[in-house]
Design a protein around this motif. Sequence first.
Motif, PDB file in Angstrom:
ATOM      1  N   ALA A   1     -70.221 -44.614 -67.331  1.00  0.00           N
ATOM      2  CA  ALA A   1     -70.108 -45.649 -68.359  1.00  0.00           C
ATOM      3  C   ALA A   1     -71.425 -46.385 -68.599  1.00  0.00           C
ATOM      4  O   ALA A   1     -71.488 -47.292 -69.420  1.00  0.00           O
ATOM      5  N   GLY A   2     -72.464 -46.023 -67.863  1.00  0.00           N
ATOM      6  CA  GLY A   2     -73.778 -46.610 -68.121  1.00  0.00           C
ATOM      7  C   GLY A   2     -74.306 -47.544 -67.056  1.00  0.00           C
ATOM      8  O   GLY A   2     -75.418 -48.057 -67.193  1.00  0.00           O
ATOM      9  N   THR A   3     -73.546 -47.785 -65.986  1.00  0.00           N
ATOM     10  CA  THR A   3     -74.066 -48.615 -64.904  1.00  0.00           C
ATOM     11  C   THR A   3     -75.236 -47.890 -64.257  1.00  0.00           C
ATOM     12  O   THR A   3     -75.155 -46.682 -64.000  1.00  0.00           O
ATOM     13  N   ARG A   4     -76.327 -48.598 -64.010  1.00  0.00           N
ATOM     14  CA  ARG A   4     -77.487 -47.980 -63.368  1.00  0.00           C
ATOM     15  C   ARG A   4     -77.177 -47.746 -61.893  1.00  0.00           C
ATOM     16  O   ARG A   4     -76.654 -48.641 -61.224  1.00  0.00           O
ATOM     17  N   PRO A   5     -77.487 -46.566 -61.374  1.00  0.00           N
ATOM     18  CA  PRO A   5     -77.189 -46.291 -59.963  1.00  0.00           C
ATOM     19  C   PRO A   5     -78.012 -47.166 -59.023  1.00  0.00           C
ATOM     20  O   PRO A   5     -79.203 -47.354 -59.232  1.00  0.00           O
ATOM     21  N   HIS A   6     -77.331 -47.699 -58.032  1.00  0.00           N
ATOM     22  CA  HIS A   6     -78.000 -48.523 -57.035  1.00  0.00           C
ATOM     23  C   HIS A   6     -77.198 -48.415 -55.750  1.00  0.00           C
ATOM     24  O   HIS A   6     -75.999 -48.711 -55.735  1.00  0.00           O
ATOM     25  N   PHE A   7     -77.846 -47.985 -54.682  1.00  0.00           N
ATOM     26  CA  PHE A   7     -77.145 -47.756 -53.429  1.00  0.00           C
ATOM     27  C   PHE A   7     -76.414 -48.993 -52.929  1.00  0.00           C
ATOM     28  O   PHE A   7     -75.276 -48.910 -52.474  1.00  0.00           O
ATOM     29  N   ILE A   8     -77.035 -50.162 -53.037  1.00  0.00           N
ATOM     30  CA  ILE A   8     -76.387 -51.374 -52.532  1.00  0.00           C
ATOM     31  C   ILE A   8     -75.089 -51.645 -53.295  1.00  0.00           C
ATOM     32  O   ILE A   8     -74.083 -52.033 -52.706  1.00  0.00           O
ATOM     33  N   GLY A   9     -75.081 -51.428 -54.599  1.00  0.00           N
ATOM     34  CA  GLY A   9     -73.852 -51.610 -55.373  1.00  0.00           C
ATOM     35  C   GLY A   9     -72.742 -50.696 -54.893  1.00  0.00           C
ATOM     36  O   GLY A   9     -71.578 -51.105 -54.768  1.00  0.00           O
ATOM     37  N   TYR A  10     -73.093 -49.451 -54.621  1.00  0.00           N
ATOM     38  CA  TYR A  10     -72.113 -48.494 -54.104  1.00  0.00           C
ATOM     39  C   TYR A  10     -71.635 -48.924 -52.718  1.00  0.00           C
ATOM     40  O   TYR A  10     -70.439 -48.955 -52.426  1.00  0.00           O
ATOM     41  N   TYR A  11     -72.576 -49.273 -51.892  1.00  0.00           N
ATOM     42  CA  TYR A  11     -72.298 -49.685 -50.512  1.00  0.00           C
ATOM     43  C   TYR A  11     -71.363 -50.896 -50.493  1.00  0.00           C
ATOM     44  O   TYR A  11     -70.384 -50.936 -49.743  1.00  0.00           O
ATOM     45  N   VAL A  12     -71.629 -51.891 -51.328  1.00  0.00           N
ATOM     46  CA  VAL A  12     -70.797 -53.095 -51.413  1.00  0.00           C
ATOM     47  C   VAL A  12     -69.379 -52.737 -51.866  1.00  0.00           C
ATOM     48  O   VAL A  12     -68.396 -53.262 -51.344  1.00  0.00           O
ATOM     49  N   LEU A  13     -69.276 -51.832 -52.823  1.00  0.00           N
ATOM     50  CA  LEU A  13     -67.965 -51.383 -53.295  1.00  0.00           C
ATOM     51  C   LEU A  13     -67.167 -50.725 -52.170  1.00  0.00           C
ATOM     52  O   LEU A  13     -65.999 -51.048 -51.952  1.00  0.00           O
ATOM     53  N   VAL A  14     -67.801 -49.823 -51.440  1.00  0.00           N
ATOM     54  CA  VAL A  14     -67.125 -49.142 -50.328  1.00  0.00           C
ATOM     55  C   VAL A  14     -66.660 -50.153 -49.288  1.00  0.00           C
ATOM     56  O   VAL A  14     -65.502 -50.137 -48.853  1.00  0.00           O
ATOM     57  N   MET A  15     -67.547 -51.041 -48.893  1.00  0.00           N
ATOM     58  CA  MET A  15     -67.186 -52.021 -47.870  1.00  0.00           C
ATOM     59  C   MET A  15     -66.060 -52.943 -48.372  1.00  0.00           C
ATOM     60  O   MET A  15     -65.125 -53.251 -47.639  1.00  0.00           O
ATOM     61  N   GLY A  16     -66.140 -53.361 -49.624  1.00  0.00           N
ATOM     62  CA  GLY A  16     -65.111 -54.224 -50.188  1.00  0.00           C
ATOM     63  C   GLY A  16     -63.746 -53.564 -50.195  1.00  0.00           C
ATOM     64  O   GLY A  16     -62.737 -54.189 -49.856  1.00  0.00           O
ATOM     65  N   LEU A  17     -63.695 -52.291 -50.586  1.00  0.00           N
ATOM     66  CA  LEU A  17     -62.413 -51.589 -50.601  1.00  0.00           C
ATOM     67  C   LEU A  17     -61.853 -51.395 -49.196  1.00  0.00           C
ATOM     68  O   LEU A  17     -60.641 -51.215 -49.032  1.00  0.00           O
ATOM     69  N   GLN A  18     -62.706 -51.447 -48.211  1.00  0.00           N
ATOM     70  CA  GLN A  18     -62.249 -51.361 -46.821  1.00  0.00           C
ATOM     71  C   GLN A  18     -61.950 -52.740 -46.235  1.00  0.00           C
ATOM     72  O   GLN A  18     -61.542 -52.861 -45.083  1.00  0.00           O
ATOM     73  N   GLY A  19     -62.185 -53.797 -47.029  1.00  0.00           N
ATOM     74  CA  GLY A  19     -61.948 -55.157 -46.555  1.00  0.00           C
ATOM     75  C   GLY A  19     -62.983 -55.643 -45.557  1.00  0.00           C
ATOM     76  O   GLY A  19     -62.726 -56.556 -44.779  1.00  0.00           O
ATOM     77  N   ARG A  20     -64.160 -55.044 -45.605  1.00  0.00           N
ATOM     78  CA  ARG A  20     -65.224 -55.370 -44.651  1.00  0.00           C
ATOM     79  C   ARG A  20     -66.326 -56.163 -45.335  1.00  0.00           C
ATOM     80  O   ARG A  20     -66.513 -56.049 -46.545  1.00  0.00           O
TER      81      ARG A  20
END
Length: 116
Positions: free
Chosen positions: A45-64
């Motif tokens: 959808a056009g979001t620029r790739p950024h590892f921290i954004g991905y990392y934050v998403l993963v941790m958030g979905l795990q409740g961490r």
Amino acid sequence: MSDPVSSIRNLGPAMDAACARAGIHSADELRALGADAAYARLLAAGTRPHFIGYYVLVMGLQGRPWNDCKGKEKAELRARFDAIKAATKPAPASKLVAELDALGVRIRPEDLRPQS
């Protein structure tokens, strides 16, 4: 009414907006997709790739907490991020770019620079 994406730990209004652009409108939708599929949709959808954004998403979905994983786990996340990024074709920057792509016309950045 469903909970917004920003109701998930670590995620805020910017992620609400990015997810909405990707067609993800609730925390439940995001959880159902999972981090990898959701991040691929964000990139498409056009979001620029950024590892921290991905990392934050993963941790958030795990409740961490966003900075909770280290070492091998973080390296594995980086490999997943790189694979998602490589496999996802981003949205064109504009309708004009999309139409030029459809015609097979490619403009090189150096062709856009003023000639001296």
